[in-house]
Design a protein around this motif. Structure first.
Motif, PDB file in Angstrom:
ATOM      1  N   ARG A   1       0.821  -1.211   0.000  1.00 27.98           N
ATOM      2  CA  ARG A   1       0.000   0.000   0.000  1.00 27.98           C
ATOM      3  C   ARG A   1       0.857   1.264   0.000  1.00 27.98           C
ATOM      4  N   PHE A   2       2.160   1.104   0.242  1.00 31.34           N
ATOM      5  CA  PHE A   2       2.997   2.286   0.408  1.00 31.34           C
ATOM      6  C   PHE A   2       4.131   2.414  -0.615  1.00 31.34           C
ATOM      7  N   PHE A   3       4.736   1.314  -0.995  1.00 28.88           N
ATOM      8  CA  PHE A   3       5.904   1.418  -1.878  1.00 28.88           C
ATOM      9  C   PHE A   3       5.625   0.625  -3.136  1.00 28.88           C
ATOM     10  N   PRO A   4       5.795   1.178  -4.350  1.00 29.38           N
ATOM     11  CA  PRO A   4       6.440   2.469  -4.635  1.00 29.38           C
ATOM     12  C   PRO A   4       5.481   3.656  -4.737  1.00 29.38           C
ATOM     13  N   LYS A   5       4.247   3.483  -4.265  1.00 32.13           N
ATOM     14  CA  LYS A   5       3.253   4.543  -4.381  1.00 32.13           C
ATOM     15  C   LYS A   5       3.725   5.854  -3.761  1.00 32.13           C
ATOM     16  N   VAL A   6       4.398   5.749  -2.591  1.00 31.67           N
ATOM     17  CA  VAL A   6       4.855   6.968  -1.914  1.00 31.67           C
ATOM     18  C   VAL A   6       5.899   7.710  -2.758  1.00 31.67           C
ATOM     19  N   VAL A   7       6.760   6.960  -3.438  1.00 32.59           N
ATOM     20  CA  VAL A   7       7.754   7.600  -4.312  1.00 32.59           C
ATOM     21  C   VAL A   7       7.043   8.264  -5.485  1.00 32.59           C
ATOM     22  N   PHE A   8       6.059   7.573  -6.046  1.00 34.19           N
ATOM     23  CA  PHE A   8       5.262   8.103  -7.159  1.00 34.19           C
ATOM     24  C   PHE A   8       4.594   9.416  -6.764  1.00 34.19           C
ATOM     25  N   ILE A   9       3.997   9.433  -5.577  1.00 35.64           N
ATOM     26  CA  ILE A   9       3.329  10.655  -5.089  1.00 35.64           C
ATOM     27  C   ILE A   9       4.345  11.773  -4.857  1.00 35.64           C
ATOM     28  N   ALA A  10       5.489  11.427  -4.252  1.00 35.09           N
ATOM     29  CA  ALA A  10       6.515  12.439  -3.968  1.00 35.09           C
ATOM     30  C   ALA A  10       7.000  13.113  -5.248  1.00 35.09           C
ATOM     31  N   VAL A  11       7.238  12.328  -6.294  1.00 34.92           N
ATOM     32  CA  VAL A  11       7.703  12.908  -7.569  1.00 34.92           C
ATOM     33  C   VAL A  11       6.608  13.765  -8.183  1.00 34.92           C
ATOM     34  N   ASN A  12       5.361  13.362  -8.040  1.00 36.71           N
ATOM     35  CA  ASN A  12       4.255  14.180  -8.545  1.00 36.71           C
ATOM     36  C   ASN A  12       4.157  15.511  -7.814  1.00 36.71           C
ATOM     37  N   ILE A  13       4.426  15.498  -6.505  1.00 36.63           N
ATOM     38  CA  ILE A  13       4.434  16.754  -5.745  1.00 36.63           C
ATOM     39  C   ILE A  13       5.545  17.666  -6.262  1.00 36.63           C
ATOM     40  N   ILE A  14       6.716  17.089  -6.524  1.00 29.56           N
ATOM     41  CA  ILE A  14       7.827  17.868  -7.094  1.00 29.56           C
ATOM     42  C   ILE A  14       7.416  18.466  -8.432  1.00 29.56           C
ATOM     43  N   SER A  15       6.754  17.667  -9.273  1.00 27.92           N
ATOM     44  CA  SER A  15       6.315  18.135 -10.596  1.00 27.92           C
ATOM     45  C   SER A  15       5.357  19.311 -10.476  1.00 27.92           C
TER      46      SER A  15
ATOM     47  N   ILE B   1      -4.500   5.222 -18.992  1.00 31.14           N
ATOM     48  CA  ILE B   1      -3.325   5.867 -19.589  1.00 31.14           C
ATOM     49  C   ILE B   1      -2.952   7.146 -18.839  1.00 31.14           C
ATOM     50  N   TYR B   2      -3.892   7.666 -18.050  1.00 32.56           N
ATOM     51  CA  TYR B   2      -3.610   8.899 -17.293  1.00 32.56           C
ATOM     52  C   TYR B   2      -2.421   8.734 -16.346  1.00 32.56           C
ATOM     53  N   TYR B   3      -2.115   7.492 -15.958  1.00 31.28           N
ATOM     54  CA  TYR B   3      -0.927   7.270 -15.129  1.00 31.28           C
ATOM     55  C   TYR B   3       0.339   7.666 -15.896  1.00 31.28           C
ATOM     56  N   TRP B   4       0.347   7.393 -17.198  1.00 31.25           N
ATOM     57  CA  TRP B   4       1.533   7.754 -17.987  1.00 31.25           C
ATOM     58  C   TRP B   4       1.606   9.262 -18.206  1.00 31.25           C
ATOM     59  N   LEU B   5       0.464   9.933 -18.223  1.00 29.62           N
ATOM     60  CA  LEU B   5       0.475  11.394 -18.370  1.00 29.62           C
ATOM     61  C   LEU B   5       1.208  12.040 -17.200  1.00 29.62           C
ATOM     62  N   THR B   6       1.096  11.447 -16.011  1.00 31.54           N
ATOM     63  CA  THR B   6       1.829  11.990 -14.863  1.00 31.54           C
ATOM     64  C   THR B   6       3.342  11.812 -15.054  1.00 31.54           C
ATOM     65  N   VAL B   7       3.740  10.728 -15.723  1.00 27.79           N
ATOM     66  CA  VAL B   7       5.157  10.508 -16.022  1.00 27.79           C
ATOM     67  C   VAL B   7       5.653  11.562 -17.014  1.00 27.79           C
ATOM     68  N   VAL B   8       4.831  11.861 -18.019  1.00 27.00           N
ATOM     69  CA  VAL B   8       5.196  12.882 -19.017  1.00 27.00           C
ATOM     70  C   VAL B   8       5.349  14.239 -18.342  1.00 27.00           C
TER      71      VAL B   8
ATOM     72  N   TRP C   1       7.907   2.308 -13.171  1.00 24.53           N
ATOM     73  CA  TRP C   1       7.431   0.994 -12.709  1.00 24.53           C
ATOM     74  C   TRP C   1       5.986   1.089 -12.212  1.00 24.53           C
ATOM     75  N   TYR C   2       5.728   2.056 -11.345  1.00 28.28           N
ATOM     76  CA  TYR C   2       4.391   2.189 -10.777  1.00 28.28           C
ATOM     77  C   TYR C   2       3.361   2.469 -11.874  1.00 28.28           C
ATOM     78  N   ALA C   3       3.675   3.383 -12.776  1.00 28.50           N
ATOM     79  CA  ALA C   3       2.734   3.754 -13.837  1.00 28.50           C
ATOM     80  C   ALA C   3       2.444   2.576 -14.765  1.00 28.50           C
ATOM     81  N   LEU C   4       3.498   1.861 -15.186  1.00 30.00           N
ATOM     82  CA  LEU C   4       3.309   0.754 -16.124  1.00 30.00           C
ATOM     83  C   LEU C   4       2.536  -0.403 -15.490  1.00 30.00           C
TER      84      LEU C   4
END
Length: 464
Positions: free
Chosen positions: A132-146, A204-211, A192-195
């Motif tokens: 429930r936490f990893f790698p979701k927390v990393v994914f969220i953290a990078v989105n906050i940076i974005s 596909i909106y998960y990949w938009l966050t990667v873009v 990894w999380y998005a794919l």
């Protein structure tokens, strides 16, 4: 006490999400010339609590042999650190206690948090809370940076990555190099999380966050973030291609994923001429020409500028003048006492004025000069152990290493170790090392289970 272990393990997971907030608050405070390093203060408090958490975990675990080794290592590290301070207090031309102690405290962050996160993962893996936490927390953290980067960009409130050239942006984060390292190390985990989440094209909106993350990372304008993003996408393409041939099912879907990755990579190359990083490459060439021309005039150039100009053009660009700082530090180290060579010269080797204190900004090199021959062996022992263990696991289980989880973990760990050399600000920068040790601990836990049981721990993955 067991309740504290569980709750603090969960806290350590959630703590990753708050890292961008800590850094943005610290950057904003520095913009207004508030010298209280808010991020460092919070991280040091968490580090102190994590020491207590590790001791408690070892006591409750009751593996005396393992606990004795761990505590023995930290005792040796503490002794080496104290000797380092004492030697430099008696030897250095200018010993600034605040600088030396702060630098040492930051240095100790990585080994403590590495072990703390390994135990946290071990605790949370038992009942699959980790999913429930990893790698979701990393994914969220990078989105906050974005989000912070993009808001800062469109409100024109960003720091400049290269203030001298007024190029690149670091959002509301003060240190562009550290921001670049954070994004670079975390980016493969985000892929990894998005794919894994894109099991149908409706997601596909998960990949938009990667873009969006790619766009915000390229705003920084550093070479490291660009190369890391390209490497991460290439590893994902390779993993997809291998999965396409290894697994008979979902070949059409895998081909679509591969096409999406290739299009993303092509978009980066197409956008390169408009990026700040391409402009810095041009300015680097122009600066070299200007310095060479200036050297022939009466005014001339300084000794350091001469060294920089005479360095191989590609090397000087890749390392951004770090080779000059290395030569200066190496010169100081060659004149050091035997005690300093054994236990290090502390912060920035030897300097007569605080303004003259310069780090090489290549982590392994700075660590060597800071801790000396003996100190470096002790300090880097956990990292060396993890690297050797993971390389062994990768080679022994090579054919299983091409799931998105393993391929992206390998990419992230490789980027972390590589950027520690090329750009620095990874191992000894708490704001960056927190991401590195988290991913390293997760990789170690998976590798340990894989090698011990002979089965890939599929239960430790992105939650479906």
């Amino acid at each position: 006490m067991q309740s504290f272990i569980k709750k603090y393990s969960i806290f350590l997971m959630l703590y990753i999400i708050f890292q961008p907030v800590l850094d943005a608050v610290t950057g904003t405070m520095m913009r207004f010339n508030i010298n209280i390093t808010f991020g460092v203060l919070i991280r040091m408090i968490v580090m102190a609590i994590t020491v207590f958490y590790i001791l408690l975990f070892l006591i409750l675990n009751r593996d005396n042999k393992h606990g004795f080794r761990i505590m023995g290592y930290f005792v040796v590290l503490a002794i080496v650190s104290v000797i380092n301070l004492v030697v430099n207090y008696k030897t250095k031309t200018l010993f600034v206690p605040s600088l030396e102690i702060t630098t040492l405290a930051k240095s100790l962050y990585y080994p403590i948090m590495l072990l703390g996160y390994f135990y946290a993962f071990e605790e949370l893996a038992e009942d699959r809370i980790i999913n429930r936490f990893f790698p979701k927390v990393v994914f969220i953290a990078v989105n906050i940076i974005s989000i912070i980067m993009i808001v800062a960009h469109f409100t024109n409130t960003s720091f400049s990555s290269y203030s001298y050239y007024k190029l690149g942006e670091s959002g509301w984060f003060f240190a562009a190099n550290e921001l670049s390292a954070i994004v670079s190390i975390s980016f493969p985990i985000m892929i990894w999380y998005a794919l894994k989440k894109i099991n149908t094209w409706s997601r596909i909106y998960y990949w938009l966050t990667v873009v969006v993350a790619i766009y915000s990372a390229l705003l920084i304008g550093t070479k490291g973030s660009l190369l890391a993003i390209i490497f991460g996408i290439c590893m994902a393409i390779l993993a997809t291609a291998i999965q396409f041939f290894q697994n008979g099912g979902q070949r059409k879907f895998k081909a679509g994923i591969a096409a999406m990755l290739v299009i993303t990579l092509g978009g980066i190359f197409a956008a390169y001429p408009a990026m700040a990083v391409s402009r810095t490459a041009e300015l680097h060439s122009d600066m070299i020409k200007y310095k060479k021309k200036q050297a022939k005039t009466k005014k001339g150039i300084t000794k350091d500028q001469k060294k920089y100009v005479e360095t191989n053009k590609t090397v000087s660009y890749l390392f951004s003048g770090r080779t000059v700082y290395f030569e200066n530090a190496a010169h100081n180290f060659s004149k050091a006492t035997p005690a300093q060579k054994a236990f290090g010269m502390g912060y920035a080797t030897n300097f007569k004025k605080v303004k003259q204190a310069k780090l090489v900004e290549m982590d392994y090199v700075d660590i060597f000069f800071q801790f000396g021959f003996i100190g470096t062996i002790v300090y880097l022992a956990p990292l060396a152990y993890c690297l050797i263990y993971l390389i062994g696991a990768f080679l022994r289980k090579f054919k299983y290493m091409w799931s998105f989880k393993w391929a992206m973990l390998v990419a992230s760990v490789a980027v972390g170790f590589g950027m520690a050399l090329m750009t620095g600000h990874v191992i000894e920068a708490p704001s960056v090392s927190i991401y590195f040790v988290t991913i390293l601990s997760y990789a170690m836990l998976n590798a340990r289970i894989f090698l011990r049981t002979g089965e890939d721990p599929y239960t430790i993955d992105v939650e479906e």
